[in-house]
Design a protein around this motif. Structure first.
Motif, PDB file in Angstrom:
ATOM      1  N   GLY B  48       0.805  -1.222   0.000  1.00 38.11           N
ATOM      2  CA  GLY B  48       0.000   0.000   0.000  1.00 38.11           C
ATOM      3  C   GLY B  48       0.832   1.263   0.000  1.00 38.11           C
ATOM      4  N   ASN B  49       2.110   1.151  -0.387  1.00 39.35           N
ATOM      5  CA  ASN B  49       3.001   2.328  -0.281  1.00 39.35           C
ATOM      6  C   ASN B  49       2.588   3.482  -1.196  1.00 39.35           C
ATOM      7  N   THR B  50       1.800   3.200  -2.248  1.00 44.34           N
ATOM      8  CA  THR B  50       1.361   4.304  -3.116  1.00 44.34           C
ATOM      9  C   THR B  50       0.064   4.949  -2.581  1.00 44.34           C
ATOM     10  N   LYS B  51      -0.419   4.432  -1.460  1.00 45.19           N
ATOM     11  CA  LYS B  51      -1.622   4.934  -0.770  1.00 45.19           C
ATOM     12  C   LYS B  51      -2.923   4.566  -1.476  1.00 45.19           C
ATOM     13  N   VAL B  52      -2.814   3.909  -2.626  1.00 45.07           N
ATOM     14  CA  VAL B  52      -4.014   3.428  -3.321  1.00 45.07           C
ATOM     15  C   VAL B  52      -3.753   1.968  -3.694  1.00 45.07           C
ATOM     16  N   VAL B  53      -4.707   1.095  -3.356  1.00 51.23           N
ATOM     17  CA  VAL B  53      -4.505  -0.331  -3.588  1.00 51.23           C
ATOM     18  C   VAL B  53      -5.683  -0.905  -4.365  1.00 51.23           C
ATOM     19  N   SER B  54      -5.404  -1.827  -5.275  1.00 49.10           N
ATOM     20  CA  SER B  54      -6.484  -2.491  -6.015  1.00 49.10           C
ATOM     21  C   SER B  54      -6.455  -3.987  -5.765  1.00 49.10           C
ATOM     22  N   GLU B  55      -7.629  -4.536  -5.623  1.00 48.22           N
ATOM     23  CA  GLU B  55      -7.763  -5.995  -5.462  1.00 48.22           C
ATOM     24  C   GLU B  55      -8.894  -6.468  -6.369  1.00 48.22           C
ATOM     25  N   TYR B  56      -8.813  -7.699  -6.835  1.00 44.57           N
ATOM     26  CA  TYR B  56      -9.915  -8.257  -7.618  1.00 44.57           C
ATOM     27  C   TYR B  56     -10.823  -9.069  -6.704  1.00 44.57           C
ATOM     28  N   ARG B  57     -12.100  -8.959  -6.945  1.00 49.05           N
ATOM     29  CA  ARG B  57     -13.059  -9.768  -6.193  1.00 49.05           C
ATOM     30  C   ARG B  57     -14.116 -10.306  -7.158  1.00 49.05           C
ATOM     31  N   ILE B  58     -14.655 -11.456  -6.789  1.00 51.88           N
ATOM     32  CA  ILE B  58     -15.725 -12.046  -7.592  1.00 51.88           C
ATOM     33  C   ILE B  58     -17.060 -11.501  -7.086  1.00 51.88           C
ATOM     34  N   TYR B  59     -17.923 -11.076  -8.015  1.00 58.40           N
ATOM     35  CA  TYR B  59     -19.306 -10.703  -7.684  1.00 58.40           C
ATOM     36  C   TYR B  59     -20.189 -11.700  -8.426  1.00 58.40           C
ATOM     37  N   ALA B  60     -21.271 -12.115  -7.792  1.00 55.92           N
ATOM     38  CA  ALA B  60     -22.092 -13.156  -8.419  1.00 55.92           C
ATOM     39  C   ALA B  60     -23.572 -12.934  -8.135  1.00 55.92           C
ATOM     40  N   LYS B  61     -24.413 -13.504  -8.998  1.00 54.56           N
ATOM     41  CA  LYS B  61     -25.866 -13.460  -8.758  1.00 54.56           C
ATOM     42  C   LYS B  61     -26.567 -14.571  -9.525  1.00 54.56           C
ATOM     43  N   GLN B  62     -27.803 -14.845  -9.122  1.00 54.08           N
ATOM     44  CA  GLN B  62     -28.643 -15.731  -9.922  1.00 54.08           C
ATOM     45  C   GLN B  62     -29.243 -14.892 -11.046  1.00 54.08           C
ATOM     46  N   LYS B  63     -29.693 -15.550 -12.115  1.00 51.74           N
ATOM     47  CA  LYS B  63     -30.253 -14.802 -13.247  1.00 51.74           C
ATOM     48  C   LYS B  63     -31.410 -13.908 -12.813  1.00 51.74           C
ATOM     49  N   SER B  64     -32.208 -14.391 -11.884  1.00 53.64           N
ATOM     50  CA  SER B  64     -33.403 -13.644 -11.477  1.00 53.64           C
ATOM     51  C   SER B  64     -33.087 -12.471 -10.541  1.00 53.64           C
ATOM     52  N   ASP B  65     -31.885 -12.472  -9.942  1.00 53.04           N
ATOM     53  CA  ASP B  65     -31.532 -11.383  -9.011  1.00 53.04           C
ATOM     54  C   ASP B  65     -31.298 -10.096  -9.785  1.00 53.04           C
ATOM     55  N   SER B  66     -31.552  -8.987  -9.103  1.00 48.01           N
ATOM     56  CA  SER B  66     -31.361  -7.710  -9.803  1.00 48.01           C
ATOM     57  C   SER B  66     -29.918  -7.208  -9.696  1.00 48.01           C
ATOM     58  N   ALA B  67     -29.241  -7.525  -8.583  1.00 49.15           N
ATOM     59  CA  ALA B  67     -27.885  -6.982  -8.412  1.00 49.15           C
ATOM     60  C   ALA B  67     -26.879  -8.082  -8.061  1.00 49.15           C
ATOM     61  N   PHE B  68     -25.627  -7.797  -8.406  1.00 49.43           N
ATOM     62  CA  PHE B  68     -24.548  -8.742  -8.054  1.00 49.43           C
ATOM     63  C   PHE B  68     -24.166  -8.580  -6.579  1.00 49.43           C
ATOM     64  N   CYS B  69     -23.780  -9.678  -5.941  1.00 50.38           N
ATOM     65  CA  CYS B  69     -23.312  -9.629  -4.552  1.00 50.38           C
ATOM     66  C   CYS B  69     -21.812  -9.862  -4.509  1.00 50.38           C
ATOM     67  N   ARG B  70     -21.166  -9.193  -3.584  1.00 49.55           N
ATOM     68  CA  ARG B  70     -19.721  -9.368  -3.421  1.00 49.55           C
ATOM     69  C   ARG B  70     -19.430 -10.692  -2.718  1.00 49.55           C
ATOM     70  N   MET B  71     -18.551 -11.482  -3.297  1.00 40.82           N
ATOM     71  CA  MET B  71     -18.159 -12.745  -2.683  1.00 40.82           C
ATOM     72  C   MET B  71     -16.846 -12.521  -1.931  1.00 40.82           C
ATOM     73  N   ALA B  72     -16.899 -12.535  -0.620  1.00 45.40           N
ATOM     74  CA  ALA B  72     -15.673 -12.314   0.157  1.00 45.40           C
ATOM     75  C   ALA B  72     -14.717 -13.490  -0.040  1.00 45.40           C
ATOM     76  N   VAL B  73     -13.425 -13.209   0.089  1.00 41.54           N
ATOM     77  CA  VAL B  73     -12.430 -14.290   0.018  1.00 41.54           C
ATOM     78  C   VAL B  73     -12.633 -15.190   1.227  1.00 41.54           C
ATOM     79  N   LYS B  74     -12.692 -16.472   0.996  1.00 44.34           N
ATOM     80  CA  LYS B  74     -12.853 -17.383   2.141  1.00 44.34           C
ATOM     81  C   LYS B  74     -12.197 -18.720   1.843  1.00 44.34           C
ATOM     82  N   ASP B  75     -11.891 -19.443   2.921  1.00 47.70           N
ATOM     83  CA  ASP B  75     -11.340 -20.786   2.735  1.00 47.70           C
ATOM     84  C   ASP B  75     -12.367 -21.649   2.024  1.00 47.70           C
TER      85      ASP B  75
END
Lengths: 310, 148
Positions: B48-75
């Motif tokens: 984080g030495n540049t004070k701005v950090v980027s990470e990739y995360r998976i967002y997912a939903k069912q076809k019928s859902d209106s919005a994507f949900c954030r999938m937290a990193v987990k074991d």
């Protein structure tokens, strides 16, 4: 003994031999290093047995992943494991590994058995590399086998003691040079940042440890909770960084001071422990290897090594 | 005899160091890491030495859902959190660099494997400032990297 004298001995096998014959304090140091090392190699062998069990489990898990996501990254991987190997191949190599570990533990290891075990460890270690990790995962463990192929593993003759001692010093230098290289990168990076003054966070910045920790934990979505109270005061982390910078950069010089091996070992293991707990930097096998190699076994077990008068 | 063997250990260590130096150069020159056991440049600057950090995360939903949900990193049963993060990052980077169908399919295989119960996925790049996210974990910018 002073550093200059130890350096002279390190670079001259004749002077080491002469010192071994004339200086009883040095002779004792050589005996302790040889004995500790012989025991360390046996313990490392036991660790390798556990590592093989871990790899066995790792492969079982890897086989449950989609085959397409295996990444053959560097030349070594592309050459020796371009695609995920079949179960028969892996289990055969693990079986060879277990047999070699057992042989090396119960008998005085032959050079060929050490070569086989090194090849086994090097090949199997590719498995954890195949999923986007840096190739540095397990590299000190692999090096501890690779660089030890030509070392003696049993009592040595009086005639050979000085050369055996020197080979062990080179071996330890090969292992700890990893830390020195890491320290040199940090030192260069710090000097560059201090002069560049570009507004970024360098390692001596009061918030450097806090930044490092927040990003380290957030990377794994671990909640950022009250554990961060430990960063309330910045100076212990700044001092801690300077100590680690010195420890890492000058790590190679530890080979000149065998009496300080245990202190070095404690310092390195502590560093890894702090990295794991405060920054979520997970090195597990590496501190274990360092602990095993630098532990002063002669202070616990009765000295059993006899340097034979052959 | 012992002297020769001592020299072999010495030369092995020297060769290992030299190969490492060559590896530093070859990696920098874009030829790849030719010797994987030494070149070690980790944490030469704080994260984080540049004070701005980027990470990739998976967002997912069912076809019928209106919005994507954030999938937290987990074991996951087959991935530890560390393996999850590094594999995801590597596969996304490979795809972003090449835009090839093969790399997109590999990334999809991974996403489907770790979050099998959903039907639609996005890879989102989350960009945050460490001191801000420390105070409030929901303060980050998002940009869509890949849609499946």
């Amino acid at each position: 003994m002073c550093m200059i004298h130890q350096l002279r001995l390190f670079f001259s096998s004749d002077k080491t031999k002469a010192a071994f014959e004339t200086d009883s304090v040095f002779r004792n140091q050589v005996k302790n290093v040889l004995q500790d090392h012989f025991i360390a190699r046996k313990v490392l062998n036991i660790l390798t047995g556990f590592w093989l069990m871990w790899i066995l489990e790792e492969y079982r898990i890897v086989m449950l992943r989609p085959a397409s996501i295996y990444i053959a990254d560097n030349y070594f991987v592309r050459l020796f494991m371009p695609t995920l190997p079949c179960a028969l191949q892996v289990y055969s190599v693990i079986a060879i590994g277990f047999c070699t570990v057992a042989y090396n533990f119960y008998f005085s290891p032959l050079r060929i058995s050490k070569v086989i075990l090194t090849a086994t460890v090097m090949w199997l270690n590719i498995l954890p590399w195949g999923y986007g990790f840096f190739s540095h995962v397990g590299h000190v463990f692999v090096l501890s086998h690779l660089l030890g192929i030509f070392l003696p593993d049993v009592n040595v003759s009086k005639e050979n003691a000085a050369h055996s001692y020197l080979s062990m010093q080179w071996y330890y230098l090969g292992i700890v040079a990893n830390y020195s290289m890491s320290g040199i990168w940090k030192l260069g990076g710090l000097i560059y940042k201090l002069f560049a003054n570009d507004g970024t966070i360098h390692w001596l910045h009061p918030k450097a440890a806090l930044y490092n920790s927040i990003v380290g934990f957030h990377k794994y979505d671990i909640p950022l909770t009250s554990q961060f109270d430990i960063f309330h005061f910045s100076w212990p982390w700044q001092v801690g960084f300077l100590i680690i910078l010195l420890l890492q950069t000058f790590a190679v010089f530890i080979v000149l001071f065998p009496k300080r091996y245990f202190l070095f070992c404690i310092a390195i293991v502590t560093m890894h422990f702090v990295n794991i707990t405060a920054f979520a930097i997970m090195f597990i096998w590496q501190p274990l290897v360092i602990f095993i190699l630098f532990f002063p076994y002669h202070k616990i077990f009765n000295p059993t090594l006899s340097i034979e008068n052959k | 005899m012992q002297k020769k063997i001592y020299l072999l250990t010495k030369y092995l260590v020297i060769a290992s160091l030299l190969l490492s130096v060559v590896s530093i150069y070859s990696t920098k020159a874009g030829w790849g890491e030719i010797y994987p056991f030494y070149f070690w440049k980790l944490y030469s600057q704080p994260l984080g030495n540049t004070k701005v950090v980027s990470e990739y995360r998976i967002y997912a939903k069912q076809k019928s859902d209106s919005a994507f949900c954030r999938m937290a990193v987990k074991d996951n049963y087959t991935f530890t959190v560390g393996e999850y993060v590094y594999t995801l990052h590597r596969l996304v980077t490979d795809y972003s660099n090449t835009r090839s169908e093969t790399n997109k399919n590999r990334l999809y295989d991974f996403v489907k494997h770790v979050e099998p119960e959903y039907e639609q996925y996005e890879i989102i790049k989350e960009t945050y400032r460490p001191l801000e996210i420390f105070k409030n974990e929901n303060v980050y910018d998002t940009s869509v990297e890949i849609i499946f």
